[in-house]
Motif scaffolding. Structure first.
Motif, PDB file in Angstrom:
ATOM      1  N   ALA A   1       7.194  -8.918  -5.098  1.00 45.96           N
ATOM      2  CA  ALA A   1       6.132  -8.060  -5.631  1.00 45.96           C
ATOM      3  C   ALA A   1       6.113  -6.722  -4.900  1.00 45.96           C
ATOM      4  CB  ALA A   1       4.780  -8.760  -5.500  1.00 45.96           C
ATOM      5  N   ALA A   2       6.290  -6.756  -3.572  1.00 47.75           N
ATOM      6  CA  ALA A   2       6.284  -5.517  -2.793  1.00 47.75           C
ATOM      7  C   ALA A   2       7.491  -4.656  -3.146  1.00 47.75           C
ATOM      8  CB  ALA A   2       6.257  -5.837  -1.300  1.00 47.75           C
ATOM      9  N   GLN A   3       8.656  -5.289  -3.327  1.00 45.84           N
ATOM     10  CA  GLN A   3       9.860  -4.537  -3.697  1.00 45.84           C
ATOM     11  C   GLN A   3       9.691  -3.888  -5.069  1.00 45.84           C
ATOM     12  OE1 GLN A   3      13.212  -7.148  -3.391  1.00 45.84           O
ATOM     13  NE2 GLN A   3      13.147  -7.229  -1.165  1.00 45.84           N
ATOM     14  N   GLN A   4       9.093  -4.623  -5.986  1.00 44.90           N
ATOM     15  CA  GLN A   4       8.884  -4.073  -7.324  1.00 44.90           C
ATOM     16  C   GLN A   4       7.927  -2.886  -7.265  1.00 44.90           C
ATOM     17  OE1 GLN A   4       7.569  -6.937 -10.192  1.00 44.90           O
ATOM     18  NE2 GLN A   4       7.296  -5.422 -11.810  1.00 44.90           N
ATOM     19  N   GLN A   5       6.873  -3.003  -6.468  1.00 46.54           N
ATOM     20  CA  GLN A   5       5.917  -1.904  -6.339  1.00 46.54           C
ATOM     21  C   GLN A   5       6.579  -0.674  -5.730  1.00 46.54           C
ATOM     22  OE1 GLN A   5       1.664  -2.537  -5.207  1.00 46.54           O
ATOM     23  NE2 GLN A   5       2.269  -1.459  -3.347  1.00 46.54           N
ATOM     24  N   LEU A   6       7.458  -0.878  -4.756  1.00 44.43           N
ATOM     25  CA  LEU A   6       8.171   0.249  -4.154  1.00 44.43           C
ATOM     26  C   LEU A   6       9.118   0.906  -5.160  1.00 44.43           C
ATOM     27  CD1 LEU A   6       8.955  -1.254  -0.634  1.00 44.43           C
ATOM     28  CD2 LEU A   6       7.383   0.614  -1.137  1.00 44.43           C
ATOM     29  N   GLN A   7       9.780   0.089  -5.997  1.00 46.37           N
ATOM     30  CA  GLN A   7      10.723   0.630  -6.983  1.00 46.37           C
ATOM     31  C   GLN A   7      10.000   1.415  -8.075  1.00 46.37           C
ATOM     32  OE1 GLN A   7      12.860  -2.836  -8.246  1.00 46.37           O
ATOM     33  NE2 GLN A   7      14.225  -2.836  -6.472  1.00 46.37           N
ATOM     34  N   GLU A   8       8.758   1.027  -8.380  1.00 45.37           N
ATOM     35  CA  GLU A   8       8.003   1.729  -9.421  1.00 45.37           C
ATOM     36  C   GLU A   8       7.584   3.123  -8.971  1.00 45.37           C
ATOM     37  OE1 GLU A   8       4.737  -0.769 -10.377  1.00 45.37           O
ATOM     38  OE2 GLU A   8       5.970  -2.250 -11.439  1.00 45.37           O
ATOM     39  N   ARG A   9       7.522   3.346  -7.656  1.00 44.22           N
ATOM     40  CA  ARG A   9       7.162   4.658  -7.088  1.00 44.22           C
ATOM     41  C   ARG A   9       5.815   5.170  -7.577  1.00 44.22           C
ATOM     42  NH1 ARG A   9      11.436   7.001  -4.332  1.00 44.22           N
ATOM     43  NH2 ARG A   9      13.434   6.014  -4.703  1.00 44.22           N
ATOM     44  N   ARG A  10       4.883   4.247  -7.766  1.00 42.72           N
ATOM     45  CA  ARG A  10       3.529   4.650  -8.153  1.00 42.72           C
ATOM     46  C   ARG A  10       2.644   4.881  -6.943  1.00 42.72           C
ATOM     47  NH1 ARG A  10       0.383   0.992 -11.023  1.00 42.72           N
ATOM     48  NH2 ARG A  10       1.559  -0.758 -10.221  1.00 42.72           N
ATOM     49  N   GLY A  11       3.173   4.603  -5.763  1.00 43.73           N
ATOM     50  CA  GLY A  11       2.377   4.715  -4.544  1.00 43.73           C
ATOM     51  C   GLY A  11       2.373   3.405  -3.806  1.00 43.73           C
ATOM     52  N   THR A  12       1.853   3.426  -2.606  1.00 38.37           N
ATOM     53  CA  THR A  12       1.780   2.206  -1.797  1.00 38.37           C
ATOM     54  C   THR A  12       0.406   2.108  -1.159  1.00 38.37           C
ATOM     55  OG1 THR A  12       2.638   3.384   0.125  1.00 38.37           O
ATOM     56  CG2 THR A  12       4.237   2.201  -1.219  1.00 38.37           C
ATOM     57  N   ASP A  13       0.039   0.908  -0.839  1.00 44.40           N
ATOM     58  CA  ASP A  13      -1.199   0.648  -0.103  1.00 44.40           C
ATOM     59  C   ASP A  13      -0.815  -0.206   1.088  1.00 44.40           C
ATOM     60  OD1 ASP A  13      -3.763   0.331   0.762  1.00 44.40           O
ATOM     61  OD2 ASP A  13      -4.325  -1.139  -0.769  1.00 44.40           O
ATOM     62  N   ALA A  14      -0.461   0.446   2.169  1.00 45.73           N
ATOM     63  CA  ALA A  14      -0.027  -0.267   3.380  1.00 45.73           C
ATOM     64  C   ALA A  14      -1.011  -0.011   4.501  1.00 45.73           C
ATOM     65  CB  ALA A  14       1.375   0.185   3.788  1.00 45.73           C
ATOM     66  N   HIS A  15      -1.193  -1.019   5.341  1.00 44.06           N
ATOM     67  CA  HIS A  15      -2.099  -0.908   6.483  1.00 44.06           C
ATOM     68  C   HIS A  15      -1.364  -1.256   7.766  1.00 44.06           C
ATOM     69  CE1 HIS A  15      -5.984  -0.192   4.511  1.00 44.06           C
ATOM     70  NE2 HIS A  15      -5.464  -0.891   3.499  1.00 44.06           N
ATOM     71  N   VAL A  16      -1.882  -0.718   8.860  1.00 46.73           N
ATOM     72  CA  VAL A  16      -1.306  -0.930  10.180  1.00 46.73           C
ATOM     73  C   VAL A  16      -2.127  -1.987  10.912  1.00 46.73           C
ATOM     74  CG1 VAL A  16      -0.813   0.145  12.410  1.00 46.73           C
ATOM     75  CG2 VAL A  16      -0.456   1.429  10.308  1.00 46.73           C
ATOM     76  N   LEU A  17      -1.433  -2.917  11.588  1.00 44.37           N
ATOM     77  CA  LEU A  17      -2.086  -3.954  12.378  1.00 44.37           C
ATOM     78  C   LEU A  17      -1.622  -3.827  13.824  1.00 44.37           C
ATOM     79  CD1 LEU A  17      -1.706  -5.075   9.352  1.00 44.37           C
ATOM     80  CD2 LEU A  17      -2.098  -7.302  10.354  1.00 44.37           C
ATOM     81  N   LEU A  18      -2.571  -3.737  14.757  1.00 37.32           N
ATOM     82  CA  LEU A  18      -2.277  -3.663  16.192  1.00 37.32           C
ATOM     83  C   LEU A  18      -2.734  -4.956  16.848  1.00 37.32           C
ATOM     84  CD1 LEU A  18      -3.627  -0.100  17.022  1.00 37.32           C
ATOM     85  CD2 LEU A  18      -1.257  -0.797  17.035  1.00 37.32           C
ATOM     86  N   TRP A  19      -1.876  -5.547  17.658  1.00 30.97           N
ATOM     87  CA  TRP A  19      -2.184  -6.816  18.328  1.00 30.97           C
ATOM     88  C   TRP A  19      -1.914  -6.660  19.820  1.00 30.97           C
ATOM     89  CZ3 TRP A  19      -4.865 -10.831  16.935  1.00 30.97           C
ATOM     90  CH2 TRP A  19      -4.754 -12.047  17.624  1.00 30.97           C
ATOM     91  N   PHE A  20      -2.924  -6.949  20.650  1.00 29.22           N
ATOM     92  CA  PHE A  20      -2.809  -6.825  22.100  1.00 29.22           C
ATOM     93  C   PHE A  20      -2.959  -8.191  22.759  1.00 29.22           C
ATOM     94  CE2 PHE A  20      -4.470  -2.830  20.531  1.00 29.22           C
ATOM     95  CZ  PHE A  20      -3.755  -1.885  21.236  1.00 29.22           C
TER      96      PHE A  20
END
Length: 197
Positions: A6-25
């Protein structure tokens, strides 16, 4: 790094992305000395993520988290990354005041979400694994910058560190209070020695 279909398909469509950053200490508790963990992510609410086979709780810090682009390259170069966190969060205060943040292990992951439904598209991918090298001694008063800056370093930093604790006077006395073999090692090089003395 592996993306779901699903993520690969979304990237190939080039409609945008919704990615978030996770920090773990993972840092030592100042009172008990036991290792404890704490996570932040760039979402608004606290959320659980399945990371490396375990469910981790990440506290929402919103878009205030600022993480620079991660450079992945072979070699032994020590890379520094400056990460910004909001100082007003209780969890950030906990990281800096209740835990010993210096040399804490840090992981940075990215999580992709479906831009139509908002659902997480696993897996959560690790982008960085390293250590916290610098953190502010205390949080500034009101009117100061609205972020807390942490300096992270890549694992190659461990290759540049010596082993002073195994040879210092205080470490020898911790093992054996009667061992004074290095009592003056820090100042002995400054003593003047007359020629032929």
């Amino acid at each position: 790094m592996a993306y779901s279909e699903a993520a690969q398909q979304q990237l190939q469509e080039r409609r945008g992305t919704d990615a978030h950053v996770l920090l773990w200490f993972q840092a030592r508790n100042r009172s008990t000395g036991a290792p404890e963990t704490l996570g932040f992510w760039s979402g608004d609410d606290h959320r659980e993520f399945l990371v490396d086979g375990e469910i981790r709780t990440y506290f929402g810090a919103g878009s205030v988290i600022d993480v620079p682009p991660i450079i992945a390259a072979p070699g032994f170069s020590v890379r520094e990354y400056r990460v910004k966190l909001p100082p007003m969060l209780d969890e950030v205060k906990q990281l800096l005041q209740q835990y010993e943040p210096r040399h804490a292990e840090v992981h940075i992951h990215s999580a992709a979400f479906d831009i139509d439904t908002g659902n997480l598209m696993p897996p959560v991918n690790r982008r960085f694994k390293g250590y916290l090298n610098k953190a502010p001694e205390e949080l500034g008063p009101k009117g100061k910058p609205s972020h807390t800056q942490l300096v992270l370093v890549s694992p190659a930093r461990k290759l540049t560190q010596g082993l002073p604790l195994k040879r210092s006077n205080s470490e020898l006395q911790r093992r054996n209070p009667n061992d004074l073999g290095r009592e003056y090692s820090d100042v002995a090089g400054e003593w003047p020695v007359p020629w032929g003395g």
